[in-house]
Design a protein around this motif. Structure first.
Motif, PDB file in Angstrom:
ATOM      1  N   ARG A  22      11.084  56.009 -64.220  1.00  0.00           N
ATOM      2  CA  ARG A  22      10.291  55.997 -63.114  1.00  0.00           C
ATOM      3  C   ARG A  22      11.038  56.475 -61.785  1.00  0.00           C
ATOM      4  O   ARG A  22      10.337  56.074 -60.640  1.00  0.00           O
ATOM      5  CB  ARG A  22       9.665  54.560 -63.019  1.00  0.00           C
ATOM      6  N   LEU A  23      11.979  56.855 -61.730  1.00  0.00           N
ATOM      7  CA  LEU A  23      12.948  57.365 -60.665  1.00  0.00           C
ATOM      8  C   LEU A  23      13.163  59.009 -60.704  1.00  0.00           C
ATOM      9  O   LEU A  23      13.128  59.580 -61.849  1.00  0.00           O
ATOM     10  CB  LEU A  23      14.311  56.895 -60.679  1.00  0.00           C
ATOM     11  N   HIS A  24      12.972  59.401 -59.432  1.00  0.00           N
ATOM     12  CA  HIS A  24      13.090  60.812 -59.066  1.00  0.00           C
ATOM     13  C   HIS A  24      14.101  61.459 -58.150  1.00  0.00           C
ATOM     14  O   HIS A  24      13.806  60.873 -56.972  1.00  0.00           O
ATOM     15  CB  HIS A  24      11.630  61.695 -59.145  1.00  0.00           C
ATOM     16  N   LEU A  25      15.156  61.743 -58.579  1.00  0.00           N
ATOM     17  CA  LEU A  25      16.169  62.222 -57.673  1.00  0.00           C
ATOM     18  C   LEU A  25      15.595  63.179 -56.710  1.00  0.00           C
ATOM     19  O   LEU A  25      15.390  64.162 -56.942  1.00  0.00           O
ATOM     20  CB  LEU A  25      17.537  62.521 -58.163  1.00  0.00           C
ATOM     21  N   ILE A  26      15.519  62.962 -55.315  1.00  0.00           N
ATOM     22  CA  ILE A  26      15.386  64.067 -54.446  1.00  0.00           C
ATOM     23  C   ILE A  26      16.580  64.989 -53.745  1.00  0.00           C
ATOM     24  O   ILE A  26      16.641  66.170 -53.803  1.00  0.00           O
ATOM     25  CB  ILE A  26      14.455  63.292 -53.226  1.00  0.00           C
ATOM     26  N   ARG A  27      17.656  64.070 -53.480  1.00  0.00           N
ATOM     27  CA  ARG A  27      18.845  64.712 -53.253  1.00  0.00           C
ATOM     28  C   ARG A  27      20.001  63.692 -53.369  1.00  0.00           C
ATOM     29  O   ARG A  27      19.799  62.495 -53.332  1.00  0.00           O
ATOM     30  CB  ARG A  27      18.878  65.172 -51.807  1.00  0.00           C
ATOM     31  N   ASP A  50      -1.116  51.387 -67.290  1.00  0.00           N
ATOM     32  CA  ASP A  50      -1.293  50.305 -67.940  1.00  0.00           C
ATOM     33  C   ASP A  50      -2.178  49.306 -67.180  1.00  0.00           C
ATOM     34  O   ASP A  50      -2.521  48.068 -67.317  1.00  0.00           O
ATOM     35  CB  ASP A  50      -0.007  49.453 -68.132  1.00  0.00           C
ATOM     36  N   GLY A  51      -2.800  50.055 -66.114  1.00  0.00           N
ATOM     37  CA  GLY A  51      -3.939  49.327 -65.418  1.00  0.00           C
ATOM     38  C   GLY A  51      -3.391  48.450 -64.064  1.00  0.00           C
ATOM     39  O   GLY A  51      -4.154  47.924 -63.315  1.00  0.00           O
ATOM     40  N   GLN A  52      -2.077  48.439 -64.070  1.00  0.00           N
ATOM     41  CA  GLN A  52      -1.621  47.808 -63.051  1.00  0.00           C
ATOM     42  C   GLN A  52      -1.434  48.531 -61.795  1.00  0.00           C
ATOM     43  O   GLN A  52      -1.218  49.754 -61.585  1.00  0.00           O
ATOM     44  CB  GLN A  52      -0.129  47.222 -63.392  1.00  0.00           C
ATOM     45  N   GLN A  53      -1.333  47.973 -60.398  1.00  0.00           N
ATOM     46  CA  GLN A  53      -1.077  48.418 -59.252  1.00  0.00           C
ATOM     47  C   GLN A  53       0.123  49.071 -59.222  1.00  0.00           C
ATOM     48  O   GLN A  53       1.243  48.042 -59.209  1.00  0.00           O
ATOM     49  CB  GLN A  53      -1.557  47.401 -58.084  1.00  0.00           C
ATOM     50  N   MET A  54       0.198  50.274 -58.556  1.00  0.00           N
ATOM     51  CA  MET A  54       1.760  50.950 -58.325  1.00  0.00           C
ATOM     52  C   MET A  54       1.493  51.482 -57.091  1.00  0.00           C
ATOM     53  O   MET A  54       0.656  52.165 -56.363  1.00  0.00           O
ATOM     54  CB  MET A  54       1.893  51.775 -59.493  1.00  0.00           C
ATOM     55  N   VAL A  55       2.943  51.842 -56.486  1.00  0.00           N
ATOM     56  CA  VAL A  55       3.099  52.618 -55.273  1.00  0.00           C
ATOM     57  C   VAL A  55       4.141  53.571 -55.487  1.00  0.00           C
ATOM     58  O   VAL A  55       5.148  53.343 -56.375  1.00  0.00           O
ATOM     59  CB  VAL A  55       3.580  51.811 -54.135  1.00  0.00           C
ATOM     60  N   LEU A  56       3.985  54.672 -54.896  1.00  0.00           N
ATOM     61  CA  LEU A  56       5.215  55.661 -54.747  1.00  0.00           C
ATOM     62  C   LEU A  56       6.070  55.032 -53.697  1.00  0.00           C
ATOM     63  O   LEU A  56       5.453  54.631 -52.651  1.00  0.00           O
ATOM     64  CB  LEU A  56       4.901  57.160 -54.221  1.00  0.00           C
ATOM     65  N   ALA A  70      10.352  56.569 -55.978  1.00  0.00           N
ATOM     66  CA  ALA A  70      10.217  55.868 -57.229  1.00  0.00           C
ATOM     67  C   ALA A  70       8.658  55.535 -57.471  1.00  0.00           C
ATOM     68  O   ALA A  70       8.011  55.270 -56.594  1.00  0.00           O
ATOM     69  CB  ALA A  70      11.051  54.391 -56.981  1.00  0.00           C
ATOM     70  N   GLU A  71       8.262  55.525 -58.745  1.00  0.00           N
ATOM     71  CA  GLU A  71       6.871  54.988 -59.188  1.00  0.00           C
ATOM     72  C   GLU A  71       7.124  53.456 -59.393  1.00  0.00           C
ATOM     73  O   GLU A  71       7.913  52.865 -60.183  1.00  0.00           O
ATOM     74  CB  GLU A  71       6.632  55.583 -60.448  1.00  0.00           C
ATOM     75  N   ALA A  72       6.535  52.607 -58.479  1.00  0.00           N
ATOM     76  CA  ALA A  72       7.064  51.359 -58.612  1.00  0.00           C
ATOM     77  C   ALA A  72       5.950  50.203 -58.544  1.00  0.00           C
ATOM     78  O   ALA A  72       4.950  50.798 -58.133  1.00  0.00           O
ATOM     79  CB  ALA A  72       7.813  50.911 -56.941  1.00  0.00           C
ATOM     80  N   TYR A  73       5.794  49.247 -59.458  1.00  0.00           N
ATOM     81  CA  TYR A  73       4.901  48.532 -59.520  1.00  0.00           C
ATOM     82  C   TYR A  73       4.875  47.563 -58.184  1.00  0.00           C
ATOM     83  O   TYR A  73       6.121  47.300 -57.776  1.00  0.00           O
ATOM     84  CB  TYR A  73       4.989  47.387 -60.683  1.00  0.00           C
ATOM     85  N   VAL A  74       3.732  47.172 -57.761  1.00  0.00           N
ATOM     86  CA  VAL A  74       3.688  46.338 -56.715  1.00  0.00           C
ATOM     87  C   VAL A  74       4.473  45.194 -56.680  1.00  0.00           C
ATOM     88  O   VAL A  74       5.103  44.539 -55.543  1.00  0.00           O
ATOM     89  CB  VAL A  74       2.317  46.163 -56.244  1.00  0.00           C
ATOM     90  N   SER A  75       4.545  44.512 -57.719  1.00  0.00           N
ATOM     91  CA  SER A  75       5.321  43.091 -58.210  1.00  0.00           C
ATOM     92  C   SER A  75       6.794  43.605 -57.929  1.00  0.00           C
ATOM     93  O   SER A  75       7.562  42.495 -58.089  1.00  0.00           O
ATOM     94  CB  SER A  75       4.964  42.656 -59.568  1.00  0.00           C
ATOM     95  N   GLU A  76       7.279  44.696 -57.968  1.00  0.00           N
ATOM     96  CA  GLU A  76       8.714  44.860 -58.016  1.00  0.00           C
ATOM     97  C   GLU A  76       9.147  45.093 -56.317  1.00  0.00           C
ATOM     98  O   GLU A  76      10.441  44.989 -56.232  1.00  0.00           O
ATOM     99  CB  GLU A  76       9.036  46.077 -58.609  1.00  0.00           C
TER     100      GLU A  76
END
Length: 198
Positions: A22-27, A50-56, A70-76
């Protein structure tokens, strides 16, 4: 514990490491992935598979050389600074001035752009006001204070060094950029002038 409000960009602290898929290296250096305790910006809320709320979320290393998306779950994530201004706790800056003490201003914006409770339409500046309050520093929103048509965030003169310390701390943690308040103030006045000329 408050949760990330995904309706706008939030300063966020990572609660747990995010898996590499769920990580993408930009630089920068791929060996320096975000770890628990790192600060970043959360934006673009969406619903995951999976239906859970996520943010970039974007994370940058302290030296600025490595950046990740990062594609992160709000809970993280959790807010890195306070997010809700206690409007009832704001002191009366006009009354303070009439008593003979001039409030110490830290941020200015055109009064005409203010939204609810005379706050600016600027989530990050408003979060700073909330954070200063959460540190026990009495704050004011001073409408038409030093100049008519200008609203200010202000503190008592005796608290100016405490305010400066908090701002320096937030800058050192990467939550606020250097000269954040003056740059945002300049932006709001310039944008308001452009709208008026149209």
């Amino acid at each position: 514990m408050p949760s990330i409000r995904p309706s706008y960009v939030n300063n966020a602290r990572l609660l747990t490491a995010i898996p590499l898929e769920r990580l993408h290296l930009i630089r920068g250096d791929a060996r320096r992935s975000p770890v628990a305790g790192d600060y970043g910006l959360a934006d673009h809320c969406y619903t995951g598979k999976d239906g859970q709320q996520m943010v970039l979320a974007g994370f940058v290393s302290r030296d600025g050389s490595t950046a990740w998306e990062a594609e992160a779950y709000v809970s993280e994530l959790e807010p890195a600074i306070a997010m809700n201004v206690d409007v009832d706790a704001l002191f009366d800056a006009h009354a303070l001035q009439q008593s003979g003490e001039c409030p110490w201003t830290i941020f200015a914006y055109p009064t005409r752009i203010a939204v609810s409770q005379n706050l600016p339409p600027d989530a990050e500046a408003t979060c700073l006001l909330a954070e200063l309050q959460s540190r026990g520093i009495p704050m004011a929103v001073w409408v038409n204070g030093l100049e008519n048509g200008t609203t200010y965030f202000a503190c008592r003169h005796v608290d100016r060094l405490r305010v400066d310390r908090v701002i320096r701390e937030l800058e050192s943690r990467g939550i606020m950029g250097h000269d954040f308040l003056s740059q945002r103030s300049d932006y709001h006045f310039a944008a308001a002038d452009q709208r008026r000329l149209k």
